[in-house]
Design a protein around this motif. Structure first.
Motif, mmCIF file in Angstrom:
data_model
loop_
_atom_site.group_PDB
_atom_site.id
_atom_site.type_symbol
_atom_site.label_atom_id
_atom_site.label_comp_id
_atom_site.label_asym_id
_atom_site.label_seq_id
_atom_site.Cartn_x
_atom_site.Cartn_y
_atom_site.Cartn_z
ATOM 1 N N GLY A 1 -3.755 4.694 -1.093
ATOM 2 C CA GLY A 1 -4.122 5.884 -0.685
ATOM 3 C C GLY A 1 -3.800 6.816 -0.154
ATOM 4 N N SER B 1 2.856 3.854 -8.146
ATOM 5 C CA SER B 1 1.598 2.611 -8.322
ATOM 6 C C SER B 1 1.408 2.383 -9.569
ATOM 7 C CB SER B 1 0.220 3.085 -7.763
ATOM 8 O OG SER B 1 -0.729 1.885 -8.598
ATOM 9 N N PRO C 1 -7.001 6.541 -6.391
ATOM 10 C CA PRO C 1 -7.180 6.078 -4.330
ATOM 11 C C PRO C 1 -8.057 5.302 -4.719
ATOM 12 C CG PRO C 1 -6.629 8.412 -4.837
ATOM 13 C CD PRO C 1 -6.599 7.549 -6.438
ATOM 14 N N LYS C 2 -7.457 3.783 -3.208
ATOM 15 C CA LYS C 2 -8.420 3.420 -2.546
ATOM 16 C C LYS C 2 -9.972 3.894 -1.548
ATOM 17 C CE LYS C 2 -6.487 0.486 -5.492
ATOM 18 N NZ LYS C 2 -7.915 0.062 -6.796
ATOM 19 N N PHE C 3 -8.823 5.248 -0.984
ATOM 20 C CA PHE C 3 -10.288 5.765 -0.612
ATOM 21 C C PHE C 3 -9.103 7.178 0.370
ATOM 22 C CE2 PHE C 3 -6.672 3.674 2.182
ATOM 23 C CZ PHE C 3 -5.500 4.055 2.777
ATOM 24 N N LEU D 1 1.417 -1.028 -0.171
ATOM 25 C CA LEU D 1 0.278 -0.042 -0.181
ATOM 26 C C LEU D 1 1.083 1.551 -0.066
ATOM 27 C CD1 LEU D 1 -2.514 1.095 0.247
ATOM 28 C CD2 LEU D 1 -2.504 1.280 2.785
ATOM 29 N N PRO E 1 -2.084 -0.329 -4.673
ATOM 30 C CA PRO E 1 -2.881 0.422 -4.156
ATOM 31 C C PRO E 1 -2.006 1.235 -3.516
ATOM 32 C CG PRO E 1 -3.944 -2.201 -3.528
ATOM 33 C CD PRO E 1 -2.108 -2.172 -4.042
ATOM 34 N N LYS F 1 0.664 7.855 -7.440
ATOM 35 C CA LYS F 1 -0.456 7.113 -8.294
ATOM 36 C C LYS F 1 0.664 6.103 -9.633
ATOM 37 C CE LYS F 1 -4.282 9.865 -8.655
ATOM 38 N NZ LYS F 1 -5.133 11.043 -8.611
#
Length: 319
Positions: A68, A40, A105-107, A23, A66, A37
């Motif tokens: 966040g 990532s 973003p996942k969150f 993460l 991922p 990003k």
């Protein structure tokens, strides 16, 4: 750093691989989230990432990590989109890539209190970044589009809340409204049904590539010369902007006069909140103009596609 570099991206990629990172948590503003990003998508890329993503605008075909986000500065909307703008100093370029959902973003945690200690200059830079994102999408198209009505509401909200925040940076309601406006300004909602422009960003990113100046300030410094140049080609929308965002009265005035008053109102607000009004104060010089022109991508989504000489003239008018 205000503008994440490709060298730093490669460093992050090594950290991800060496430590088997599962993460990437971006705690900061748009540059931090954009950087996360980029790492990532690049850490396990089987090609040279700069060429694949930022030059050729390709898509990830590899494993992504991922991401966040915890937002501490508002402006870019990077917390709710796939955008990642990276500077390559070796190439004198600053280029954006919009990745697909795999890199979103996942969150994202949006707590206005986390933004209250941001220095004033960074705060107001973010304010103009938001305005510019809305304008880039607004100043395109000639139809009666619902997206434009939403954009006008977002701009009016931003003006009211930014004035309150400049007077009292700890005004929670103002900072909350600005945070939410920033997210909706660039989460693709107001781009629906639009061609969109983005030339101001191309101009501003060229300035950042050569000076490393803060993103929102570079946008502010080039915006007015650009909009005054393209105004005749999209006059009806500039008239609408003046009337619906700034409340300019049309009585007894020509369309050009109304449009000019709208841009004057935008300029007055920019001076009121304290953003950069020229690229000279950001470190650019007249001698840099040829390199600035070379670093500027000329897009065609707005009311006019600029020639190289027009790009040079915008930079001259921005000095």
């Amino acid at each position: 750093m205000p503008n994440p570099t490709y060298e730093k991206v490669l460093e992050g990629c090594r950290l991800v691989r060496d430590n088997r990172v599962d993460l990437i948590l971006a705690v900061g503003g748009g540059s931090t989230i954009d950087y996360a990003k980029a790492v990532s998508a690049s850490a396990f890329c089987d090609e040279e990432p700069w060429e694949k993503y930022w030059v050729n605008q390709g898509w990830p075909s590899c494993k992504t990590v991922p991401v966040g986000a915890v937002l501490t500065m508002v402006g870019t909307g990077s917390e709710m989109n796939g955008g990642s703008v990276i500077t390559n100093h070796a190439a004198n370029l600053k280029v954006g890539k919009v990745f697909g959902p795999a890199v979103f973003p996942k969150f994202s945690i949006l707590n206005p209190r986390f933004t209250l200690t941001v220095p004033r200059r960074q705060m107001v830079s973010g304010f103009y970044d938001i305005m510019s994102h809305i304008l880039e999408q607004y100043f395109s198209g000639t139809d009666d589009n619902t997206s434009d009505y939403i954009a006008e509401g977002l701009m009016r909200s931003l003006v009211v809340s930014s004035r309150a925040a400049v007077k009292n940076p700890e005004d929670y309601e103002a900072r909350s409204n600005i945070m939410w406006t920033a997210t909706w300004a660039l989460n693709t909602l107001i781009a629906m049904g639009k061609s969109t422009d983005w030339e101001v960003h191309m101009l501003g990113q060229a300035v950042s590539a050569l000076t490393d100046a803060t993103h929102g300030m570079t946008l502010a410094a080039v915006s007015l010369p650009y909009y005054r140049l393209i105004k005749p080609y999209g006059l009806a929308k500039f008239v609408r902007f003046a009337k619906n965002v700034w409340g300019v009265s049309a009585e007894g005035k020509s369309e050009t006069q109304i449009a000019d008053e709208g841009l004057a109102a935008l300029e007055a607000w920019m001076r009121e909140i304290g953003v950069a009004m020229n690229i000279t104060e950001l470190g650019a010089t007249e001698a840099m103009i040829p390199e600035l022109v070379k670093a500027t991508f000329r897009l065609g989504g707005g009311y006019k596609q600029l020639t190289e000489e027009e790009v040079a003239e915008v930079f001259r008018q921005s000095l």
